[in-house]
Motif scaffolding. Sequence first.
Motif, short mmCIF file in Angstrom:
data_model
loop_
_atom_site.label_atom_id
_atom_site.label_comp_id
_atom_site.label_asym_id
_atom_site.label_seq_id
_atom_site.Cartn_x
_atom_site.Cartn_y
_atom_site.Cartn_z
N LEU A 95 6.13 29.80 82.32
CA LEU A 95 6.24 29.91 83.64
C LEU A 95 6.12 28.62 84.50
O LEU A 95 6.51 28.54 85.71
N SER A 96 5.50 27.57 83.98
CA SER A 96 5.64 26.49 84.35
C SER A 96 5.64 25.14 83.38
O SER A 96 4.41 24.50 83.07
N PRO A 97 6.94 24.99 82.68
CA PRO A 97 6.99 24.32 81.71
C PRO A 97 6.62 22.98 81.74
O PRO A 97 7.07 22.30 82.96
N GLY A 98 6.00 22.28 80.85
CA GLY A 98 5.69 20.81 80.91
C GLY A 98 4.89 20.58 79.69
O GLY A 98 4.78 21.27 78.76
N SER A 99 4.25 19.37 79.84
CA SER A 99 3.34 18.79 78.69
C SER A 99 2.11 19.55 78.90
O SER A 99 1.90 20.40 79.71
N GLU A 100 1.11 19.48 77.81
CA GLU A 100 -0.11 20.13 77.93
C GLU A 100 -0.95 19.55 79.13
O GLU A 100 -1.89 20.53 79.43
N LEU A 101 -0.77 18.44 79.46
CA LEU A 101 -1.48 17.87 80.73
C LEU A 101 -0.99 18.67 81.89
O LEU A 101 -1.77 18.97 82.82
N GLN A 102 0.42 18.92 81.96
CA GLN A 102 0.71 19.62 83.02
C GLN A 102 0.17 21.18 83.02
O GLN A 102 -0.25 21.83 84.08
N ARG A 142 29.31 37.10 70.02
CA ARG A 142 27.79 36.96 70.24
C ARG A 142 27.12 35.72 70.06
O ARG A 142 25.88 35.67 70.51
N LEU A 143 27.77 34.83 69.40
CA LEU A 143 27.17 33.33 69.44
C LEU A 143 27.04 32.90 70.76
O LEU A 143 26.20 32.04 71.08
N GLY A 144 28.09 33.11 71.64
CA GLY A 144 28.16 32.66 73.09
C GLY A 144 26.95 33.17 73.85
O GLY A 144 26.26 32.46 74.57
N GLU A 145 26.56 34.38 73.58
CA GLU A 145 25.68 35.03 74.19
C GLU A 145 24.22 34.47 73.54
O GLU A 145 23.40 34.19 74.45
N ILE A 146 24.16 34.28 72.60
CA ILE A 146 22.86 33.54 71.82
C ILE A 146 22.76 32.41 72.20
O ILE A 146 21.53 31.69 72.83
N GLU A 147 23.73 31.50 72.43
CA GLU A 147 23.88 30.17 72.99
C GLU A 147 23.12 30.04 74.29
O GLU A 147 22.53 29.14 74.72
N GLN A 148 23.84 31.22 75.21
CA GLN A 148 23.47 31.17 76.58
C GLN A 148 21.72 31.37 76.70
O GLN A 148 21.23 30.90 77.60
N THR A 149 21.19 32.31 75.73
CA THR A 149 19.90 32.50 75.84
C THR A 149 19.22 31.42 75.27
O THR A 149 18.01 30.90 75.80
N PHE A 150 19.68 30.56 74.14
CA PHE A 150 18.96 29.55 73.57
C PHE A 150 19.27 28.34 74.63
O PHE A 150 18.25 27.51 74.72
N ARG A 151 20.17 28.41 75.65
CA ARG A 151 20.16 27.33 76.59
C ARG A 151 19.01 27.43 77.49
O ARG A 151 18.53 26.36 78.19
N LEU A 168 12.42 26.31 79.74
CA LEU A 168 11.22 26.43 79.00
C LEU A 168 10.70 25.20 78.22
O LEU A 168 9.77 25.12 77.64
N GLY A 169 11.09 24.23 79.05
CA GLY A 169 10.36 22.98 78.66
C GLY A 169 10.59 22.11 77.69
O GLY A 169 9.90 21.15 77.14
N PHE A 209 7.34 23.41 69.30
CA PHE A 209 6.85 24.90 68.69
C PHE A 209 6.57 25.69 69.99
O PHE A 209 6.65 26.92 69.87
N LEU A 210 5.73 25.07 70.86
CA LEU A 210 5.39 25.74 71.93
C LEU A 210 6.49 26.34 72.76
O LEU A 210 6.58 27.56 73.42
N SER A 211 7.64 25.68 72.88
CA SER A 211 8.86 26.00 73.54
C SER A 211 9.52 27.06 72.73
O SER A 211 9.93 28.09 73.24
N ILE A 212 9.47 27.10 71.37
CA ILE A 212 9.89 28.08 70.77
C ILE A 212 9.20 29.68 70.84
O ILE A 212 9.81 30.58 71.08
N LEU A 213 7.88 29.67 70.73
CA LEU A 213 7.02 30.73 71.01
C LEU A 213 7.51 31.04 72.37
O LEU A 213 7.49 32.47 72.67
#
Length: 603
Positions: free
Chosen positions: A156-163, A477-486, A492-493, A510-514
């Motif tokens: 919801l508010s991507p950034g470092s742990e400080l943020q 479907r690779l294009g759809e996945i890449e759009q989601t990955f984008r 997502l920080g 790893f936090l961005s992956i989660l």
Amino acid sequence: MFIRAKSRTLKSGKKATCFSLAITYRVDGLSKQRTLLNLGKHFSIPQQQWRPLMQMIQNDLRGDPCLPMEDPVLERTGKELIEKLKAQRFDIHDPRDDRDVIITHEIEHTDSRTVGGERVALKALSLLGFEKILKPLGFSQDQIHWAMGLVVGRMLSPGSELQTHQWMMERSSILDLLNATDPSLRSLYNVGDHLFDHHETIMNELFGKTKELLGFGDTVIFYDLTNTFYMGSEHGPLLKHGRSKEKRHDCLLVTLALVLDGSGFPLKAKIYPGNASEPHTLKQAIDQLDQKDLTVIMDAGIATEENLNYLRNKGLHWLCVERSKTPTVPKQTPHKTFQTTTKTKIRAWTLGVKDQEQRVYLHSETKPYKNDQILDKKRTDFEKAITYLNEGLSVKGRPKKLQVIENKVGRLTEKYSKVAFQYEVKVIEKKESPNAKRIQIRKLSAYDECTDTSGGYVLRTSHTDWDCETIARTYWRLGEIEQTFRSMKSELGLRPIYHRDPSRVEAHLFLSILAFHMAHLIRSKLRIHGIHESWGTLKVSLNHQIRITTVLPQNKTHCILLKQDANLKPFQRKVFKAMGIKLGKNAKKVKAERPQEELPEME
């Protein structure tokens, strides 16, 4: 508070009066009485002094100053009763009326925090049993709450742990929703490190839970890489200079490789140095997978002949776009014609099967127009730049030296490499002079060939039994996945990394992956109900719902803290229903001491 006298007749026929200290209270609109102290039948204070005695006791219990009583017996009796009430832990501020008495003109709204996005994100974590996954890994209850807060914060508010720490403490209601204690910044860093220490176990558990929840059983996987830049000044084993996807060649980079299943959920993740070669990372990613009968879908950058041979030897199927120059559109009638989900017409030709490999030519009806616009823009810019150099040979103050002009032409060829090969550019030397005479530019056959192939591309696959449409739709479907990955890169920080300590890089990624896994789960569930908005759009809309804390004063020292969600807007209500979240204001009332106003500092 009052003194109650109750008379009764004894067995001897005599009448006796018993005295007690009581209070009145209200339940469901009915007046009730409760005895606080039994004063016995020898209570000697006359009735006309009961009122000042009650006033003295109540003032003392409220903490209000009171004058000493003129009658020493009355004062001594009052102190004795006060001590007995305090010994019983009687609180005069406890409500004695189910209708809370509020000082309306002193009501204050002291805090408003986002709550809509937090409720949806926590629902996703709950659906996958995130808390149950972390417990066996040695996380304490506080650490579990903070880990959930880190993931939700990255969503919801991507950034470092400080943020994220500032977001938790100042803008979000996440800690209140989790009933969590306030974390220190150091504790968030430690929890992030702890999560990465168990990243393989956590990813496997999350993927298994997601598979059970959504019921997919696809054997198609996608492999993709990206990199992000590091804003710190420190160096580390993963931080290297390389080819930046964001053109930040001035920064150190780190590379993230992800294996995603056919539904777009991350299966495996690997972090490489920023100068890692994309094609050379595929083997390490595939070797981590135990599943057989997979079809690996890749883009052209990874689909080298070496990687394709590796997949053949592993007995795995593959699908990719051809890396070589695209041929012109076939002149014969297409073998098949079909439409995309956006109603774009696609023509397909089967180019044959050779060496257990099938090739298919696809041509999009709308892609040539878009590609031609991009191509024409680059051609125009290149021709203008060469023309400007040529005209400058006869203009005072402009470069004329042969060596300088040749260097400038070389740099322009590099800058416009995607179109420069379509031209022949010659710098003509001026006789008996170190200057250039003119610059010649001529279009080559590649100029027309590029126009003829615009909108076309060739797909290669080991599935020799698939038809043209199946191959095309599977690759798309690779294009759809890449759009989601984008969305992980931009929303997502993932980019950039602001940590001063390079050891925090892996935990940050790893936090961005989660966060990506949870956001993709939410979008997958919402699509079932016809909601197709991007995560960025969802996040903005959900963050508009807030939770307000209102101070309802009852007296000088005590109040009611009312925490209540704002009313849901129609779109927010639709999202909540789709996620199975209980609708309502979720009001919470807490009795508390009244906040004291801070006095201004004296100069």
